[in-house]
Write a protein that holds these residues in place. Structure first.
Motif: not given
Lengths: 475, 475
Positions: B46-57, B61-67, B82-91
């Protein structure tokens, strides 16, 4: 006057978002400081929330919540059509994100000294013999069990849940035990409901005046509080119904019987209407019945009698009929909501005191007898206090209560916040009207409980009168 | 792999912010859905929290908390560098904003059927005679008073606050009554401290494994939980001290004596060190002493003995020594913090049950005798359970506890989440290790309490063994 240009405000705000905590509180803190420093002068218009949110690159909810915090503190005023305005002359309520400056609560936290007559908080001040007996019975019962279990019951002990459900059913509101959550008094019922239903910035609809403990809970949830007036004859039900539809609040809160502090009661047809509007608008309507057992005459059934449990949530308590120190309250709601509340309660405290709950279950069958006794006493004291006030302080406007424990009294032309200070110096603690108003209005009112014995009530009225005469010398 | 471009993710998110509730939860909900639907495939960055926050305006803190919400659910993994990665197999832990899926809590909310041996929750299951006697005494005392007051004591009844302060002072930790807040068990102490100190997105430092009730509280506060391992011989104090300095958490949480679930104890020098690091880094260090009375041998003084009350906050409770159903816990902290906690408690429930508090005050002088008795019994049962496990299930790795009520047992090569299900079908409820790990690790461990009588413990081990043999047939 045109609003401050957003770019000027952004410049004034500077590094507002540095620091710990949610953004809306950081923003509110910085705005509060700018108002205190005179950088945002009195009566200046602030940019609309949407505009400021865009300029700050934050969600609109952040600005809405920050404005609401300051509006509740009286530092901002919003007028329909003309925007949000600075109110630099607001009295400092000394609030912060977590502190409360509500006089009612301060009286609990910092009791008045010896010799001061306590007319601030209201409730019975001794254990009725039935409670003592129920406690001994419950204790004997528990101590004879080979295993009493671990003692953790997030939803409440089954005996009490069943007994409360049966009591509702007997009163014509069919209820199963999975519709009951036992709480630490009515206050925790409110706190859990707000935690479940209200997110920061959400609208909450209340009466004004209303119970200050509810206002504290909704402020703690950073709700945007909208209010509808309760006049001498009771709630303006038309206006409340309209606001439920218009504002789509996350939660609407009423005290239909008996309203705190005015002692009024919503009549049957109006209850039916409120239930229907809650259903149609999908608004969770919380009916606080904590004072409901204290009616001087027959009273209508709870609002829940006219709706499904999905829309109308009922709060009850033994605090006002039995004793506050037993801390037994409850929520009646749909089973799915009770399950969610129980999960929240597990996280908050794993469940309440078991012995108190078992005692309450033993006590329920005697509640009607206890109620007859207490209501008779309250009625007599109500009439006594009214009589004394009319005799000694004829300038005060006093209406009758239909139930509950307090009179709502208007002192024409008087700021009761400062009158309450004078009264305290004359040896009597009363709570000014503004404590019951989320917008800090009702500044000419005080609430006076009639729980004390007639001699004490007479003494209290004399002290109020001497405070009043001192005020008159100043006026 | 390069992160998903922020503009692609923004397009995928669509109208994510529509709906009720805080932005970070709306964002987390939408991301969860995209992961479940396969729109965000496994292992994608996923994009870094700062980048996504800017893109979503929105605020960062909103993105940090959601992640963080999704990371705690195991749906995202963050690796340094290496950033934040999707883990689709999570129980699917079945969590929502307010629900809890923690097995320990589910066992409280939805008790296992008859005939199932309850080795999930741990605590005494009957009232000691001293408690019954103290209750009768307190009740007689209260019922003889002409006025028992209104019964609202947000900070606790003065008698108990004074008695608890005196007990700390006698134990070499000088304490005044204004340093004590009485709570509804240790759980409410944790909940109020989190409410006071932790804002959404703030970091909280805990041990892992740790008490699941604490994890629930910190998740409810939407904290970003950082952990330090507790190994066989106890907490890695070097790592914990370094994390306090490095992470600057809003709150650090330890159970120095005795650690739940491992039964280990932090030695004196390490306590001194933790106190000093808390002081230097300005980190509120919460020392949970709920299990401290259950030490098999002499134990070091609480961490508070080595620090000022401004930095080290102590939580205590009668639940594990006396009985959980009395719901008496407390916080020892600096007077200013106690005042703020009392204001919060006033809003949450106006204060706890008065009779239980007075009983506790009467009970305190007899606590040492009660403790000697209970510890002797626990020690015997600890040895018995260890012996039985070694005899019947020699493949399991069982270490000794130095105190507390539970053994922490490793089942090599076994996923204990599914083993717990098998065990339940064999008539015994145990909690898998992942319930004690904020990151849902420790999946080869189970916690086994040794509170039951020897015969029941023997029976439980037999049932565990038959579940284990069935698992072995599958393995």
């Amino acid at each position: 006057m045109r609003p401050i240009p957003p770019e000027s405000l952004v410049a004034l705000l500077g590094r507002w978002s540095a620091g710990r905590g949610p953004l809306y509180l950081l923003l509110a803190t910085r705005l509060r400081q700018l108002i205190a420093d005179g950088e945002l002068p009195d009566q200046h218009l602030l940019p609309p929330d949407r505009t400021l949110a865009a300029a700050l690159a934050v969600g609109r909810g952040t600005v809405v919540a920050a404005y609401d915090v300051l509006r509740q503190e009286g530092r901002l005023v919003r007028t329909r059509g003309s925007g949000t305005r600075v109110c630099a002359e607001a009295p400092d309520p000394g609030t912060s994100g977590t502190a409360t400056a509500n006089p009612l609560f301060l009286h609990l936290l910092d009791r008045p000294g010896d010799g001061v007559l306590q007319l601030a908080c209201a409730g019975p001040d001794a254990l009725p013999p039935e409670l003592v007996a129920a406690h001994h019975t419950a204790l004997d019962h528990l101590s004879r069990m080979s295993s009493a279990g671990l003692g953790y019951h997030p939803a409440g002990v089954p005996e009490l849940r069943t007994a409360l459900a049966a009591r509702y059913t007997a009163q014509g509101v069919p209820t199963t035990q999975d519709q009951i959550l036992v709480t630490t008094g009515g206050q925790q019922a409110l706190a859990l409901l707000a935690r479940l239903l209200v997110a920061p910035g959400d609208r909450v609809l209340t009466e004004t005046p209303t119970y200050p403990g509810a206002v504290e809970v909704f402020r703690d949830a950073v709700a945007a509080i909208r209010t509808v007036r309760v006049a001498e004859h009771g709630l303006d039900v038309d206006a409340f119904a309209a606001a439920m539809t218009r504002e789509r609040p996350a939660l609407a809160y009423v005290t239909a019987s008996f309203h705190n502090p005015t002692g009024t009661c919503v009549h049957t047809l109006a209850r039916r209407r409120l239930a229907r509007v809650a259903e149609r608008s999908g608004t969770p309507l919380v009916d606080d019945e904590v004072l409901a057992p204290l009616g001087f005459t027959d009273q209508p059934p709870p609002i829940a009698a006219f709706a499904t449990a999905d829309e109308v949530v009922t709060i009850g308590s033994l605090s006002k009929l039995v004793w506050g120190g037993i801390r037994i309250g409850w929520v009646r709601a749909a089973p799915a909501m009770i399950t969610r509340l129980a999960r929240l309660k597990a996280t908050h405290d794993l469940g309440g005191d078991v012995l108190a709950q078992l005692s309450a279950a033993h006590l329920l069958p005697q509640l009607d007898e206890l109620r007859r006794r207490r209501v008779a006493a309250l009625r007599e004291r109500h009439d006594h206090l009214r009589g004394e006030l009319a005799r000694v302080l004829p300038e005060w406007e006093v209406t009758s209560a239909q139930g509950g424990q307090t009179l709502w009294v208007r002192l024409p032309g008087t700021d009761t916040e400062s009158f309450a200070q004078t009264a305290l110096r004359h040896g009597v603690a009363v709570v000014p009207g503004s404590a019951f108003d989320p917008g800090r209005g009702h500044r000419e009112h005080v609430r006076i409980p009639y729980l004390a014995d007639p001699a004490t009530l007479g003494d209290a009225v004399e002290r109020l009168a001497s405070a009043w005469r001192q005020g008159a010398a100043v006026r």
